[in-house]
Scaffold this active site. Structure first.
Site, short mmCIF file in Angstrom:
data_model
loop_
_atom_site.label_atom_id
_atom_site.label_comp_id
_atom_site.label_asym_id
_atom_site.label_seq_id
_atom_site.Cartn_x
_atom_site.Cartn_y
_atom_site.Cartn_z
N GLU A 186 -10.74 122.49 -1.08
CA GLU A 186 -9.35 122.02 -1.22
C GLU A 186 -9.29 120.70 -1.99
O GLU A 186 -8.84 119.67 -1.50
CB GLU A 186 -8.70 121.87 0.16
N GLU A 216 -9.78 131.06 2.81
CA GLU A 216 -9.24 130.61 4.09
C GLU A 216 -7.86 131.19 4.27
O GLU A 216 -7.05 131.18 3.33
CB GLU A 216 -9.10 129.07 4.16
C1 BGP Z 1 -7.97 123.59 5.58
C2 BGP Z 1 -9.39 123.13 5.67
C3 BGP Z 1 -10.18 123.65 6.80
C4 BGP Z 1 -9.39 124.05 8.03
C5 BGP Z 1 -8.02 124.62 7.75
C6 BGP Z 1 -7.11 124.72 8.94
O1 BGP Z 1 -7.20 122.55 5.09
O2 BGP Z 1 -10.11 123.45 4.50
O3 BGP Z 1 -11.24 122.78 7.01
O4 BGP Z 1 -9.52 123.24 9.08
O5 BGP Z 1 -7.35 123.90 6.76
O6 BGP Z 1 -6.54 123.48 9.21
P1 BGP Z 1 -6.50 122.86 10.64
O7 BGP Z 1 -7.91 122.84 11.09
O8 BGP Z 1 -5.92 121.51 10.48
O9 BGP Z 1 -5.65 123.77 11.45
#
Ligand code: BGP
Length: 480
Positions: free
Chosen positions: A184, A378
């Site tokens: 990201e 993701e």
């Molecule tokens: C993205 C990241 C991840 C992950 C995901 C979910 O931004 O790449 O590392 O954590 O989001 O977000 P969160 O964990 O804040 O729910």
């Protein structure tokens, strides 16, 4: 005659996505150094630190740091990988913790114990026919690079990163064929400390600092692409965008323009990584707010010659904006990206808009813009799960979320989008990057661990575990 496309291609990479700092734990074992994320606590100080407004270079009494133990994958990876294999995973996305390999980031030699750990993990994956998909940097920078060099503000980071990436390519060239440079990468603008180890100093011009750091990451990313292609013929190396389109709140041209402008804040990174040059709209933006990027003579060539092979992206939600200040008042900060509430869509418990059609739109948009294969690395629903007395979790809401997104993925493939694979976020419950909670669960596998670190770390299959296993076994066919 019209070609009837099968929904998902034969070799489609179904799997899950993780990040070292959110699941490994063992934060000082095997010679690992401290990383930025190891110093971001859960609680009131989390966001000021993540935003780069408060420094955190040493652990402090009274704070709880979720990454220190996380879900202890470091010691339990065999058990966890066996569970992924039971679901039929074709791939697992995971990141290497930079500070396991170079504990200080600028060490002369890599740390053998760290290298061996990932050898063992990759071997275990390959034993189960699971392809490793490796993110070189997923949010965790060795903290001494921040203390001693100012993180990605400093051009020296480019060569530290290049050395680190080359070390990985040389060591794992026979085991890893899919790579990604920065997770990201556009998050650098929103969470500078998490994204780029940046602590903002009093009086600094924030935009200038952030875009200079972005330039350094973009050069480092291109040099990693170059090295990957040289060291591992046939490997694929991609970028990684936090995606999700910004919709205009209305059909008013000012709203449409504002939405486009917002999207370009993120596309800037991928335009450079994929097309190899700074887009005109960014140059204009720099002129207008008087930003001057310090460029080296070789930079333009580096960017142009070493573009990515595929576009990796995360997709959780779409966003919405307006040019009308009155409408903007109805904004939520559910995600780090603010958004006007979209009246047509529901949101998750954590305020993230649920928009399956947005995934089809995003796939088409990225396909049209870059014409390269896409990899959804993701996606998922963070929710509160309840472990029932009979050791099950009835997570039908997660199944519904994923099912609706898979249907749109299949539509995107029919639209002509070339999709390599899909890795849902957090196939096993892990620490939330945003909030540091364990309670925000994404997994097919429940982990008995709570926000305060209590719990046995026991793993339990949820209802979605059995469901995802069927999805993979049928290559998504049951949906069509
Ligand atoms: C993205 C990241 C991840 C992950 C995901 C979910 O931004 O790449 O590392 O954590 O989001 O977000 P969160 O964990 O804040 O729910």
């Amino acid at each position: 005659m019209l070609e009837q496309l099968k929904a998902f291609p034969e070799n489609f990479l179904w799997g899950g996505a993780t990040a070292a700092n959110q699941l490994e734990g063992a934060y000082l074992e095997g010679g690992k150094g401290l990383t930025t994320v190891d110093l971001i606590p859960i609680g009131a100080n989390r966001f000021p630190i993540a935003l780069g407004n408060l420094d955190s270079f040493e652990p402090k009494e009274g704070e709880f740091y979720p990454s220190h133990e996380a879900i202890d994958f470091y010691h339990r990876y065999k058990e966890d990988i066996a569970l992924f294999a039971e679901m039929g995973f074709k791939c697992l996305r995971l990141s290497v913790a930079w500070a396991r390999i170079f504990p200080n980031g600028d060490d002369a030699e890599p740390n053998e114990a760290g290298l061996q750990f990932y050898d063992d993990v990759f071997d275990e994956l390959l034993k189960h026919n699971i392809e490793p998909v490796v993110t070189i940097c997923h949010f965790d920078v060795p903290v001494s690079l921040v203390k001693n060099y100012g993180g990605w503000k400093n051009r020296k980071m480019v060569s530290f990163f290049e050395t680190y990436a080359k070390t990985l390519f040389n060591r794992y060239k026979d085991k890893v064929k899919y790579w990604m440079t920065f997770n990201e990468i556009n998050m650098l603008l929103h969470l500078p400390y998490i994204g780029a180890g940046i602590v903002l100093q009093e009086g600094e011009n924030k935009e200038q600092v952030l875009y200079q750091a972005a330039h350094h990451e973009l050069i480092a990313s291109a040099l990693a692409v170059k090295a990957c292609h040289e060291i591992i013929p046939g490997a694929q190396i991609g970028c990684m965008l936090a995606a999700g389109m910004v919709y205009p709140y209305s059909s008013h041209p000012e709203d449409v323009w504002k939405a486009m402008d917002k999207d370009r804040e993120s596309f800037f990174f991928i335009d450079v990584q994929s097309k190899g040059e700074y887009p005109g709209y960014t140059k204009r933006f720099f002129r207008e707010i008087n930003i001057r990027i310090d460029l080296q003579p070789e930079d333009a060539d580096i960017l142009k010659q070493h573009t990515v092979d595929y576009i990796g992206f995360s997709y959780y939600a779409s966003r919405c904006t307006s040019a009308d200040p009155e409408v903007l008042k109805n904004s939520t900060e559910g995600n780090v990206f603010g958004s006007v509430k979209n009246p047509y869509l529901e949101a998750s418990e954590w305020g993230w808009t649920i928009d399956p059609k947005g995934l089809r739109i995003t796939c088409n948009q990225l396909h049209d813009r870059y014409g390269k294969p896409l990899f959804i690395v993701e996606n998922g629903l963070g929710a509160t799960d309840v472990l029932l007395d009979d050791d099950t979790v009835e997570d039908d809401y997660r199944i519904a979320y994923l099912n609706s997104h898979f249907a749109e993925m299949a539509e995107a493939i029919q639209d002509g989008v070339e999709l390599i694979g899909y890795t849902s976020w957090g196939p096993i419950d892990l620490v939330s990057a945003g909030t540091g909670e364990m309670k925000k669960r994404y997994g097919y596998i429940y982990v008995d661990r709570n926000n305060d670190g209590s719990g046995t770390l026991r793993r339990v299959r949820k209802k979605s575990f059995h469901w995802y296993k069927e999805v993979i076994a049928s290559n998504g066919a049951q949906y069509f």
